[in-house]
Write an enzyme that holds these catalytic residues in place. Structure first.
Site, mmCIF file in Angstrom:
data_model
loop_
_atom_site.group_PDB
_atom_site.id
_atom_site.type_symbol
_atom_site.label_atom_id
_atom_site.label_comp_id
_atom_site.label_asym_id
_atom_site.label_seq_id
_atom_site.Cartn_x
_atom_site.Cartn_y
_atom_site.Cartn_z
ATOM 1 N N GLU A 155 -5.572 -8.155 -0.645
ATOM 2 C CA GLU A 155 -6.107 -7.834 0.694
ATOM 3 C C GLU A 155 -7.711 -7.657 0.262
ATOM 4 O O GLU A 155 -7.944 -6.667 -0.355
ATOM 5 C CB GLU A 155 -5.634 -6.545 1.261
ATOM 6 C CG GLU A 155 -4.458 -6.964 2.080
ATOM 7 C CD GLU A 155 -3.918 -5.764 2.869
ATOM 8 O OE1 GLU A 155 -4.645 -5.262 3.587
ATOM 9 O OE2 GLU A 155 -2.809 -5.555 3.007
ATOM 10 N N GLU B 275 0.855 -1.157 -0.028
ATOM 11 C CA GLU B 275 -0.054 0.054 0.038
ATOM 12 C C GLU B 275 1.014 1.091 0.046
ATOM 13 O O GLU B 275 0.668 2.191 0.943
ATOM 14 C CB GLU B 275 -0.989 0.066 1.253
ATOM 15 C CG GLU B 275 -2.111 -1.270 1.139
ATOM 16 C CD GLU B 275 -3.093 -0.976 2.228
ATOM 17 O OE1 GLU B 275 -3.009 -0.073 2.956
ATOM 18 O OE2 GLU B 275 -3.956 -1.748 1.792
HETATM 19 O O1 AHR Z 1 -5.448 -5.862 7.049
HETATM 20 C C1 AHR Z 1 -5.192 -4.771 7.721
HETATM 21 C C2 AHR Z 1 -4.321 -3.660 6.818
HETATM 22 O O2 AHR Z 1 -5.366 -3.230 6.185
HETATM 23 C C3 AHR Z 1 -3.170 -4.002 6.289
HETATM 24 O O3 AHR Z 1 -2.017 -4.177 7.069
HETATM 25 C C4 AHR Z 1 -3.110 -2.961 5.329
HETATM 26 O O4 AHR Z 1 -2.058 -3.323 4.211
HETATM 27 C C5 AHR Z 1 -4.257 -2.599 5.033
HETATM 28 O O5 AHR Z 1 -4.586 -1.164 5.066
#
Ligand code: AHR
Length: 503
Positions: free
Chosen positions: A293, A174
Protein backbone atom coordinates in the site's frame (compact mmCIF):
# COMPACT_ATOMS: atom_id res chain seq x y z
CA UNK A 1 17.56 30.93 -14.36
CA UNK A 2 18.87 27.38 -14.73
CA UNK A 3 20.95 25.41 -12.29
CA UNK A 4 23.02 22.48 -13.38
CA UNK A 5 22.67 18.79 -12.67
CA UNK A 6 24.59 15.74 -13.76
CA UNK A 7 23.92 12.04 -13.79
CA UNK A 8 26.51 9.34 -14.22
CA UNK A 9 24.90 6.58 -16.18
CA UNK A 10 26.23 3.17 -17.14
CA UNK A 11 24.43 0.03 -18.17
CA UNK A 12 26.68 -2.01 -15.89
CA UNK A 13 25.57 -0.05 -12.78
CA UNK A 14 22.77 -2.49 -12.10
CA UNK A 15 20.55 -2.28 -9.03
CA UNK A 16 18.64 -5.40 -9.98
CA UNK A 17 15.95 -6.92 -12.10
CA UNK A 18 12.62 -5.15 -11.84
CA UNK A 19 9.83 -7.47 -10.78
CA UNK A 20 6.81 -6.34 -12.86
CA UNK A 21 4.69 -6.81 -9.74
CA UNK A 22 6.00 -3.49 -8.39
CA UNK A 23 3.34 -2.00 -10.68
CA UNK A 24 0.54 -3.68 -8.76
CA UNK A 25 -2.53 -1.92 -7.41
CA UNK A 26 -5.36 -2.51 -4.99
CA UNK A 27 -9.16 -2.89 -5.00
CA UNK A 28 -10.79 -3.01 -1.58
CA UNK A 29 -14.45 -3.38 -0.67
CA UNK A 30 -14.44 0.25 0.37
CA UNK A 31 -16.49 3.20 -0.83
CA UNK A 32 -17.07 3.08 -4.58
CA UNK A 33 -14.02 1.02 -5.51
CA UNK A 34 -16.00 -2.12 -6.31
CA UNK A 35 -19.64 -0.98 -6.51
CA UNK A 36 -19.81 2.02 -8.84
CA UNK A 37 -16.12 1.57 -9.68
CA UNK A 38 -15.17 -1.64 -11.44
CA UNK A 39 -18.76 -2.95 -11.21
CA UNK A 40 -21.84 -1.05 -12.25
CA UNK A 41 -24.49 -3.16 -13.98
CA UNK A 42 -26.70 -0.92 -16.07
CA UNK A 43 -23.87 1.49 -16.90
CA UNK A 44 -23.79 2.19 -20.66
CA UNK A 45 -20.32 0.58 -20.94
CA UNK A 46 -21.04 -2.38 -18.64
CA UNK A 47 -20.47 -5.87 -20.04
CA UNK A 48 -22.63 -8.94 -19.44
CA UNK A 49 -21.03 -9.38 -16.00
CA UNK A 50 -21.75 -5.79 -15.02
CA UNK A 51 -18.12 -4.63 -15.27
CA UNK A 52 -17.62 -1.11 -16.55
CA UNK A 53 -15.84 -1.17 -19.90
CA UNK A 54 -14.55 2.40 -19.63
CA UNK A 55 -12.87 1.62 -16.29
CA UNK A 56 -11.51 -1.63 -17.70
CA UNK A 57 -9.84 0.25 -20.57
CA UNK A 58 -8.18 2.76 -18.25
CA UNK A 59 -7.00 -0.05 -15.97
CA UNK A 60 -5.71 -2.15 -18.87
CA UNK A 61 -3.63 0.77 -20.13
CA UNK A 62 -1.88 0.87 -16.73
CA UNK A 63 -0.87 -2.78 -17.23
CA UNK A 64 -1.06 -3.71 -13.53
CA UNK A 65 0.21 -7.29 -13.12
CA UNK A 66 -1.45 -7.82 -9.73
CA UNK A 67 -4.37 -6.32 -7.83
CA UNK A 68 -4.60 -6.78 -4.07
CA UNK A 69 -8.09 -7.83 -2.87
CA UNK A 70 -10.48 -7.66 -0.95
CA UNK A 71 -8.77 -5.38 1.61
CA UNK A 72 -7.33 -3.58 3.43
CA UNK A 73 -9.04 -3.01 6.72
CA UNK A 74 -12.17 -4.58 5.24
CA UNK A 75 -10.61 -8.05 5.11
CA UNK A 76 -10.16 -8.22 8.88
CA UNK A 77 -13.91 -8.61 9.39
CA UNK A 78 -14.76 -10.41 6.16
CA UNK A 79 -16.31 -13.86 5.84
CA UNK A 80 -15.34 -15.00 2.34
CA UNK A 81 -18.12 -17.64 2.36
CA UNK A 82 -20.68 -14.77 2.33
CA UNK A 83 -19.55 -13.72 -1.12
CA UNK A 84 -19.72 -16.96 -3.14
CA UNK A 85 -22.66 -18.95 -4.45
CA UNK A 86 -26.06 -17.71 -5.61
CA UNK A 87 -26.16 -13.94 -5.34
CA UNK A 88 -29.69 -13.76 -3.99
CA UNK A 89 -28.66 -15.89 -1.02
CA UNK A 90 -25.64 -13.79 -0.05
CA UNK A 91 -26.01 -11.99 3.27
CA UNK A 92 -25.77 -8.24 3.70
CA UNK A 93 -23.31 -7.47 6.48
CA UNK A 94 -22.11 -4.56 8.53
CA UNK A 95 -18.57 -3.67 7.54
CA UNK A 96 -17.07 -2.44 10.80
CA UNK A 97 -13.86 -1.21 9.16
CA UNK A 98 -15.52 1.50 7.08
CA UNK A 99 -18.92 1.69 8.84
CA UNK A 100 -20.81 0.72 5.72
CA UNK A 101 -23.08 -2.11 4.54
CA UNK A 102 -21.54 -4.81 2.36
CA UNK A 103 -23.96 -6.43 -0.09
CA UNK A 104 -21.56 -9.25 -1.08
CA UNK A 105 -22.74 -9.04 -4.68
CA UNK A 106 -19.09 -9.19 -5.74
CA UNK A 107 -16.90 -11.92 -4.28
CA UNK A 108 -13.97 -14.10 -5.22
CA UNK A 109 -15.51 -15.61 -8.37
CA UNK A 110 -16.67 -12.28 -9.79
CA UNK A 111 -13.35 -10.66 -8.93
CA UNK A 112 -11.47 -13.44 -10.69
CA UNK A 113 -13.60 -12.86 -13.79
CA UNK A 114 -12.76 -9.16 -13.63
CA UNK A 115 -9.03 -9.96 -13.24
CA UNK A 116 -9.10 -12.20 -16.31
CA UNK A 117 -10.83 -9.50 -18.35
CA UNK A 118 -8.49 -6.78 -17.06
CA UNK A 119 -5.39 -8.88 -17.79
CA UNK A 120 -4.23 -8.98 -14.20
CA UNK A 121 -3.82 -11.46 -11.33
CA UNK A 122 -5.11 -11.29 -7.75
CA UNK A 123 -3.04 -10.78 -4.64
CA UNK A 124 -5.49 -12.24 -2.12
CA UNK A 125 -5.61 -11.29 1.54
CA UNK A 126 -6.96 -13.62 4.22
CA UNK A 127 -8.75 -12.49 7.37
CA UNK A 128 -6.47 -12.77 10.41
CA UNK A 129 -8.51 -10.23 12.37
CA UNK A 130 -11.68 -12.07 13.34
CA UNK A 131 -10.64 -15.40 11.86
CA UNK A 132 -7.54 -17.53 11.38
CA UNK A 133 -5.88 -20.61 9.87
CA UNK A 134 -9.10 -22.57 9.41
CA UNK A 135 -10.79 -19.94 7.26
CA UNK A 136 -7.58 -19.33 5.30
CA UNK A 137 -7.01 -22.97 4.46
CA UNK A 138 -10.64 -23.38 3.41
CA UNK A 139 -10.49 -20.35 1.14
CA UNK A 140 -7.28 -21.65 -0.42
CA UNK A 141 -8.86 -25.07 -0.93
CA UNK A 142 -11.85 -23.37 -2.59
CA UNK A 143 -9.60 -21.31 -4.86
CA UNK A 144 -6.72 -23.64 -5.75
CA UNK A 145 -7.60 -27.29 -5.14
CA UNK A 146 -8.69 -29.11 -8.33
CA UNK A 147 -11.70 -31.01 -6.90
CA UNK A 148 -12.87 -33.98 -4.89
CA UNK A 149 -12.99 -32.17 -1.56
CA UNK A 150 -15.68 -30.13 0.17
CA UNK A 151 -14.47 -26.62 -0.74
CA UNK A 152 -13.07 -27.42 -4.18
CA UNK A 153 -16.35 -29.12 -5.06
CA UNK A 154 -18.23 -26.13 -3.68
CA UNK A 155 -16.32 -23.95 -6.16
CA UNK A 156 -17.23 -26.38 -8.93
CA UNK A 157 -20.87 -26.27 -7.82
CA UNK A 158 -20.59 -22.49 -8.15
CA UNK A 159 -19.74 -22.94 -11.83
CA UNK A 160 -15.93 -22.78 -11.74
CA UNK A 161 -14.51 -26.14 -12.77
CA UNK A 162 -10.80 -25.26 -12.98
CA UNK A 163 -8.87 -24.12 -9.94
CA UNK A 164 -7.65 -20.53 -10.04
CA UNK A 165 -4.09 -21.28 -8.98
CA UNK A 166 -3.81 -17.99 -7.06
CA UNK A 167 -0.12 -17.58 -6.27
CA UNK A 168 0.18 -14.59 -3.96
CA UNK A 169 -1.46 -14.34 -0.52
CA UNK A 170 -1.31 -11.73 2.25
CA UNK A 171 -1.49 -13.04 5.82
CA UNK A 172 -3.93 -10.41 7.09
CA UNK A 173 -3.73 -6.64 6.88
CA UNK A 174 -2.08 -4.00 9.11
CA UNK A 175 -2.34 -6.17 12.19
CA UNK A 176 -0.10 -3.71 14.11
CA UNK A 177 -2.73 -0.95 13.90
CA UNK A 178 -5.11 -0.38 16.83
CA UNK A 179 -7.79 0.57 14.24
CA UNK A 180 -7.65 -2.92 12.78
CA UNK A 181 -10.48 -5.35 13.57
CA UNK A 182 -8.72 -8.00 15.65
CA UNK A 183 -5.53 -5.93 16.19
CA UNK A 184 -2.73 -8.01 17.68
CA UNK A 185 0.62 -7.69 19.37
CA UNK A 186 3.63 -8.73 17.30
CA UNK A 187 3.87 -12.04 19.18
CA UNK A 188 0.16 -12.76 18.79
CA UNK A 189 0.28 -11.95 15.10
CA UNK A 190 3.58 -13.77 14.54
CA UNK A 191 2.10 -16.97 16.01
CA UNK A 192 -1.16 -16.87 14.03
CA UNK A 193 0.67 -15.89 10.83
CA UNK A 194 3.04 -18.84 11.27
CA UNK A 195 0.24 -21.34 11.88
CA UNK A 196 -1.79 -19.94 8.97
CA UNK A 197 1.22 -20.04 6.66
CA UNK A 198 1.91 -23.65 7.63
CA UNK A 199 -1.55 -24.94 6.81
CA UNK A 200 -1.84 -22.86 3.67
CA UNK A 201 1.43 -24.31 2.37
CA UNK A 202 0.16 -27.79 3.19
CA UNK A 203 -2.90 -27.12 1.03
CA UNK A 204 -0.81 -25.63 -1.81
CA UNK A 205 3.00 -25.58 -1.55
CA UNK A 206 3.36 -23.38 -4.65
CA UNK A 207 1.91 -20.23 -3.09
CA UNK A 208 3.89 -17.17 -1.98
CA UNK A 209 3.09 -15.55 1.36
CA UNK A 210 3.36 -11.99 2.62
CA UNK A 211 3.57 -11.32 6.38
CA UNK A 212 2.26 -8.01 7.71
CA UNK A 213 4.94 -5.50 8.50
CA UNK A 214 4.16 -2.10 9.99
CA UNK A 215 1.37 0.17 8.77
CA UNK A 216 3.90 2.96 8.55
CA UNK A 217 7.38 3.99 9.60
CA UNK A 218 5.84 6.23 12.26
CA UNK A 219 4.16 3.38 14.14
CA UNK A 220 5.46 3.15 17.74
CA UNK A 221 6.13 -0.56 17.27
CA UNK A 222 7.95 -0.11 13.94
CA UNK A 223 11.02 -2.31 13.41
CA UNK A 224 10.49 -4.23 16.68
CA UNK A 225 7.25 -5.44 15.06
CA UNK A 226 9.06 -6.65 11.91
CA UNK A 227 11.81 -8.33 13.95
CA UNK A 228 9.35 -10.21 16.17
CA UNK A 229 6.99 -11.20 13.36
CA UNK A 230 9.87 -12.50 11.24
CA UNK A 231 11.40 -14.35 14.17
CA UNK A 232 8.16 -16.33 14.29
CA UNK A 233 7.57 -16.71 10.56
CA UNK A 234 10.93 -16.42 8.77
CA UNK A 235 11.04 -19.86 7.17
CA UNK A 236 7.33 -19.88 6.26
CA UNK A 237 6.91 -16.53 4.49
CA UNK A 238 8.43 -14.94 1.40
CA UNK A 239 7.81 -11.22 1.88
CA UNK A 240 7.25 -8.67 4.62
CA UNK A 241 4.82 -5.85 3.84
CA UNK A 242 5.22 -2.06 4.10
CA UNK A 243 2.49 0.58 3.89
CA UNK A 244 2.95 4.35 3.54
CA UNK A 245 0.70 7.28 2.71
CA UNK A 246 1.88 10.86 2.45
CA UNK A 247 -0.10 14.10 2.66
CA UNK A 248 0.42 17.85 2.54
CA UNK A 249 -2.20 19.29 4.86
CA UNK A 250 0.20 22.07 5.97
CA UNK A 251 0.75 23.14 2.35
CA UNK A 252 4.53 22.82 2.56
CA UNK A 253 5.46 21.87 -1.00
CA UNK A 254 9.23 21.38 -0.53
CA UNK A 255 8.60 19.27 2.59
CA UNK A 256 5.90 17.28 0.82
CA UNK A 257 8.06 16.57 -2.22
CA UNK A 258 10.80 15.36 0.15
CA UNK A 259 8.57 12.55 1.47
CA UNK A 260 10.14 10.00 -0.86
CA UNK A 261 13.17 10.20 1.43
CA UNK A 262 10.92 8.79 4.12
CA UNK A 263 9.93 5.91 1.83
CA UNK A 264 13.61 5.33 1.06
CA UNK A 265 14.52 5.22 4.75
CA UNK A 266 11.54 2.97 5.49
CA UNK A 267 12.64 0.45 2.84
CA UNK A 268 16.27 0.53 4.03
CA UNK A 269 15.17 -0.05 7.65
CA UNK A 270 12.92 -2.99 6.76
CA UNK A 271 15.72 -4.58 4.71
CA UNK A 272 18.07 -4.16 7.67
CA UNK A 273 15.54 -5.69 10.05
CA UNK A 274 14.75 -8.65 7.79
CA UNK A 275 18.46 -9.28 7.32
CA UNK A 276 19.01 -9.04 11.08
CA UNK A 277 16.54 -11.91 11.54
CA UNK A 278 18.26 -13.80 8.74
CA UNK A 279 21.58 -13.44 10.56
CA UNK A 280 20.06 -14.30 13.92
CA UNK A 281 18.37 -17.45 12.64
CA UNK A 282 21.34 -18.38 10.41
CA UNK A 283 18.90 -18.73 7.56
CA UNK A 284 19.99 -19.21 3.96
CA UNK A 285 16.83 -17.53 2.77
CA UNK A 286 16.33 -13.81 2.04
CA UNK A 287 13.01 -12.13 2.74
CA UNK A 288 12.03 -9.55 0.13
CA UNK A 289 9.70 -6.58 0.48
CA UNK A 290 6.09 -6.13 -0.56
CA UNK A 291 5.22 -2.41 -0.47
CA UNK A 292 1.58 -3.35 -0.87
CA UNK A 293 0.00 0.00 0.00
CA UNK A 294 1.52 3.32 -1.04
CA UNK A 295 0.17 6.61 -2.31
CA UNK A 296 -0.62 10.21 -1.49
CA UNK A 297 -3.52 10.41 0.96
CA UNK A 298 -4.10 13.81 2.53
CA UNK A 299 -7.16 13.06 4.65
CA UNK A 300 -5.89 9.86 6.21
CA UNK A 301 -6.67 10.93 9.79
CA UNK A 302 -10.14 12.32 9.21
CA UNK A 303 -11.69 10.04 6.59
CA UNK A 304 -14.71 9.46 8.88
CA UNK A 305 -15.61 13.18 8.57
CA UNK A 306 -16.53 12.43 4.97
CA UNK A 307 -18.77 9.48 5.81
CA UNK A 308 -22.29 10.55 4.72
CA UNK A 309 -23.93 8.34 7.38
CA UNK A 310 -23.04 5.00 8.91
CA UNK A 311 -24.10 1.75 7.25
CA UNK A 312 -24.74 3.23 3.80
CA UNK A 313 -23.98 0.89 0.91
CA UNK A 314 -20.97 1.92 -1.23
CA UNK A 315 -20.88 5.62 -0.26
CA UNK A 316 -18.22 7.87 -1.81
CA UNK A 317 -15.28 7.45 0.59
CA UNK A 318 -11.63 8.49 0.40
CA UNK A 319 -12.26 10.13 -2.98
CA UNK A 320 -9.15 12.28 -2.98
CA UNK A 321 -8.74 14.82 -5.76
CA UNK A 322 -5.11 14.67 -6.83
CA UNK A 323 -3.22 17.81 -7.73
CA UNK A 324 -0.28 18.25 -10.06
CA UNK A 325 1.94 18.45 -6.95
CA UNK A 326 0.63 15.05 -5.86
CA UNK A 327 1.61 13.61 -9.24
CA UNK A 328 5.16 14.87 -8.67
CA UNK A 329 5.39 13.06 -5.35
CA UNK A 330 3.92 9.90 -6.88
CA UNK A 331 6.70 10.15 -9.47
CA UNK A 332 9.32 10.47 -6.69
CA UNK A 333 7.82 7.44 -4.90
CA UNK A 334 7.90 5.34 -8.07
CA UNK A 335 11.55 6.28 -8.60
CA UNK A 336 12.29 5.29 -5.00
CA UNK A 337 10.67 1.89 -5.48
CA UNK A 338 12.73 1.37 -8.64
CA UNK A 339 15.89 2.32 -6.79
CA UNK A 340 15.20 -0.61 -4.48
CA UNK A 341 14.33 -3.05 -7.27
CA UNK A 342 16.77 -5.59 -5.82
CA UNK A 343 14.63 -6.07 -2.69
CA UNK A 344 11.20 -4.54 -3.35
CA UNK A 345 9.58 -7.21 -5.48
CA UNK A 346 5.92 -6.27 -5.02
CA UNK A 347 4.24 -2.88 -4.66
CA UNK A 348 0.61 -1.82 -4.87
CA UNK A 349 -0.54 1.70 -5.63
CA UNK A 350 -3.41 2.07 -3.18
CA UNK A 351 -5.87 2.11 -4.64
CA UNK A 352 -7.05 1.74 -8.26
CA UNK A 353 -10.58 3.11 -8.74
CA UNK A 354 -12.40 5.94 -6.88
CA UNK A 355 -10.78 5.28 -3.49
CA UNK A 356 -7.47 7.26 -3.28
CA UNK A 357 -7.20 6.33 -6.92
CA UNK A 358 -5.80 7.25 -10.33
CA UNK A 359 -9.09 6.26 -12.03
CA UNK A 360 -12.36 7.97 -11.10
CA UNK A 361 -15.94 7.39 -12.16
CA UNK A 362 -19.23 9.19 -12.15
CA UNK A 363 -22.03 6.78 -11.38
CA UNK A 364 -23.89 6.35 -14.65
CA UNK A 365 -21.39 8.70 -16.33
CA UNK A 366 -17.79 9.09 -17.40
CA UNK A 367 -14.56 7.54 -16.16
CA UNK A 368 -11.55 9.86 -16.04
CA UNK A 369 -7.89 10.02 -15.08
CA UNK A 370 -6.48 11.87 -12.11
CA UNK A 371 -3.06 13.56 -12.27
CA UNK A 372 -1.34 10.62 -10.56
CA UNK A 373 -2.45 8.31 -13.37
CA UNK A 374 0.35 9.59 -15.59
CA UNK A 375 3.56 8.93 -13.64
CA UNK A 376 2.21 5.48 -12.80
CA UNK A 377 1.36 4.84 -16.47
CA UNK A 378 4.83 5.89 -17.63
CA UNK A 379 6.67 3.89 -15.00
CA UNK A 380 4.57 0.79 -15.64
CA UNK A 381 4.95 1.11 -19.40
CA UNK A 382 8.65 1.99 -19.64
CA UNK A 383 10.12 1.05 -16.27
CA UNK A 384 10.63 -2.64 -16.92
CA UNK A 385 13.81 -4.70 -17.23
CA UNK A 386 16.82 -3.76 -15.11
CA UNK A 387 16.99 -0.81 -12.73
CA UNK A 388 20.18 1.24 -13.14
CA UNK A 389 21.77 3.19 -10.34
CA UNK A 390 22.33 6.77 -11.50
CA UNK A 391 24.82 8.73 -9.50
CA UNK A 392 23.06 12.11 -9.53
CA UNK A 393 24.33 15.53 -8.58
CA UNK A 394 21.97 18.48 -8.30
CA UNK A 395 21.36 21.47 -6.08
CA UNK A 396 19.66 20.94 -2.75
CA UNK A 397 16.09 22.19 -2.22
CA UNK A 398 15.70 22.02 1.56
CA UNK A 399 17.22 20.38 4.58
CA UNK A 400 14.42 18.08 5.70
CA UNK A 401 14.24 15.94 8.85
CA UNK A 402 15.77 13.14 6.86
CA UNK A 403 18.69 15.20 5.55
CA UNK A 404 19.47 17.35 2.52
CA UNK A 405 16.96 17.00 -0.27
CA UNK A 406 18.39 17.04 -3.80
CA UNK A 407 16.34 18.79 -6.49
CA UNK A 408 16.71 15.75 -8.70
CA UNK A 409 15.03 12.44 -7.92
CA UNK A 410 16.06 10.02 -10.64
CA UNK A 411 16.60 6.44 -11.74
CA UNK A 412 17.03 4.70 -15.10
CA UNK A 413 15.84 1.40 -16.48
CA UNK A 414 17.45 -0.77 -19.14
CA UNK A 415 15.65 -3.14 -21.47
CA UNK A 416 18.29 -5.90 -21.70
CA UNK A 417 17.16 -7.03 -25.14
CA UNK A 418 16.85 -3.80 -27.08
CA UNK A 419 19.32 -2.00 -24.78
CA UNK A 420 16.95 0.96 -24.75
CA UNK A 421 17.26 3.09 -21.64
CA UNK A 422 14.60 5.16 -19.90
CA UNK A 423 15.51 7.90 -17.46
CA UNK A 424 12.82 8.92 -14.97
CA UNK A 425 13.43 12.23 -13.23
CA UNK A 426 11.51 14.60 -11.01
CA UNK A 427 12.87 18.11 -10.63
CA UNK A 428 11.43 19.00 -7.23
CA UNK A 429 13.14 22.39 -7.26
CA UNK A 430 11.56 25.54 -8.65
CA UNK A 431 14.40 26.29 -11.09
CA UNK A 432 15.13 24.65 -14.42
CA UNK A 433 17.91 22.06 -14.24
CA UNK A 434 20.30 21.96 -17.20
CA UNK A 435 21.14 18.28 -17.09
CA UNK A 436 24.04 16.42 -18.65
CA UNK A 437 25.43 12.94 -18.30
CA UNK A 438 28.76 11.28 -18.04
CA UNK A 439 29.80 7.67 -17.64
CA UNK A 440 28.50 5.71 -20.58
CA UNK A 441 29.17 6.83 -24.16
CA UNK A 442 25.67 7.35 -25.56
CA UNK A 443 26.80 7.61 -29.19
CA UNK A 444 24.53 5.21 -31.04
CA UNK A 445 21.49 6.27 -29.03
CA UNK A 446 18.81 8.78 -29.92
CA UNK A 447 16.15 10.39 -27.77
CA UNK A 448 12.93 8.84 -28.98
CA UNK A 449 10.77 10.75 -26.49
CA UNK A 450 11.14 13.27 -23.71
CA UNK A 451 7.78 13.24 -21.98
CA UNK A 452 7.08 15.93 -19.40
CA UNK A 453 4.32 16.62 -16.90
CA UNK A 454 4.32 20.26 -15.85
CA UNK A 455 1.76 22.86 -14.82
CA UNK A 456 2.07 26.46 -13.63
CA UNK A 457 -0.36 25.74 -10.78
CA UNK A 458 0.81 23.12 -8.29
CA UNK A 459 -2.77 22.68 -7.11
CA UNK A 460 -4.20 22.06 -10.59
CA UNK A 461 -6.49 19.01 -10.75
CA UNK A 462 -8.29 17.06 -13.45
CA UNK A 463 -12.05 16.79 -13.15
CA UNK A 464 -14.74 14.93 -15.03
CA UNK A 465 -15.56 18.14 -16.92
CA UNK A 466 -11.94 19.13 -17.47
CA UNK A 467 -10.09 15.83 -17.56
CA UNK A 468 -7.07 17.16 -19.47
CA UNK A 469 -5.95 20.05 -17.28
CA UNK A 470 -2.86 18.08 -16.24
CA UNK A 471 -1.70 15.80 -19.04
CA UNK A 472 1.73 14.74 -20.25
CA UNK A 473 3.33 16.10 -23.40
CA UNK A 474 6.18 14.87 -25.52
CA UNK A 475 7.75 18.33 -25.54
CA UNK A 476 11.04 18.03 -23.64
CA UNK A 477 14.27 19.11 -25.32
CA UNK A 478 16.54 16.15 -24.47
CA UNK A 479 19.17 15.38 -27.13
CA UNK A 480 22.27 13.24 -27.46
CA UNK A 481 25.31 15.37 -28.22
CA UNK A 482 28.97 14.31 -28.26
CA UNK A 483 28.19 11.00 -26.61
CA UNK A 484 26.20 12.46 -23.71
CA UNK A 485 22.66 13.52 -22.93
CA UNK A 486 21.66 17.16 -22.62
CA UNK A 487 18.23 18.16 -21.36
CA UNK A 488 16.45 20.94 -19.56
CA UNK A 489 14.18 19.75 -16.79
CA UNK A 490 11.57 22.40 -16.01
CA UNK A 491 11.23 23.50 -12.40
CA UNK A 492 8.71 21.22 -10.68
CA UNK A 493 8.35 18.63 -13.42
CA UNK A 494 8.10 14.90 -14.08
CA UNK A 495 10.30 13.72 -16.97
CA UNK A 496 10.59 10.48 -18.90
CA UNK A 497 13.52 10.45 -21.32
CA UNK A 498 13.58 7.42 -23.61
CA UNK A 499 16.81 6.53 -25.34
CA UNK A 500 16.73 3.97 -28.11
CA UNK A 501 19.57 2.55 -30.16
CA UNK A 502 19.92 3.91 -33.66
CA UNK A 503 20.24 1.22 -36.34
O1 AHR B 1 -6.12 1.89 1.48
C1 AHR B 1 -6.98 2.35 2.49
C2 AHR B 1 -6.69 1.72 3.84
O2 AHR B 1 -5.45 2.16 4.29
C3 AHR B 1 -6.58 0.22 3.88
O3 AHR B 1 -7.82 -0.39 4.03
C4 AHR B 1 -5.73 -0.02 5.08
O4 AHR B 1 -4.99 -1.19 4.98
C5 AHR B 1 -4.89 1.22 5.20
O5 AHR B 1 -4.90 1.73 6.47
Amino acid sequence: MATSGRITIHKEFKIGEIDPRIYGSFIEHLGRAVYGGIYEPGHPTADADGFRGDVMELVKALDVPIVRYPGGNFVSGFNWEDSVGPREARPRRLDLAWKTTESNQIGLNEFMTWCRKAGTAPMMAVNLGTRGPDEARNLLEYANHPGGTYYSDLRRAHGVSDPYDIKLWCLGNEMDGPWQIGHKTADEYGRIALETAKVMRWVDPRIELVACGSSGRGMPTFAAWEATVLEHTYEQVDYISLHAYYGNLTNDTPGFLAKSLDMDKFIASVIATADFVKAKTRSRKTINLSFDEWNVWHNIQNWADFLPAPWVEAPPLLEERYTFEDALLVGCLLITLLRHADRVKIACLAQLVNVIAPVMTVTGGEAWKQTIYYPFLHASRYGRGIALDLQARSPQTIDADLGPVPALETVATLDPESESITIFAVNRGAEVIALDTNGMDLTGYRVSEHITLTHPDLKAVNTVDQPNTVTPRNNGDAVIREGGLLAHLAGLSWNVIRLTRTA
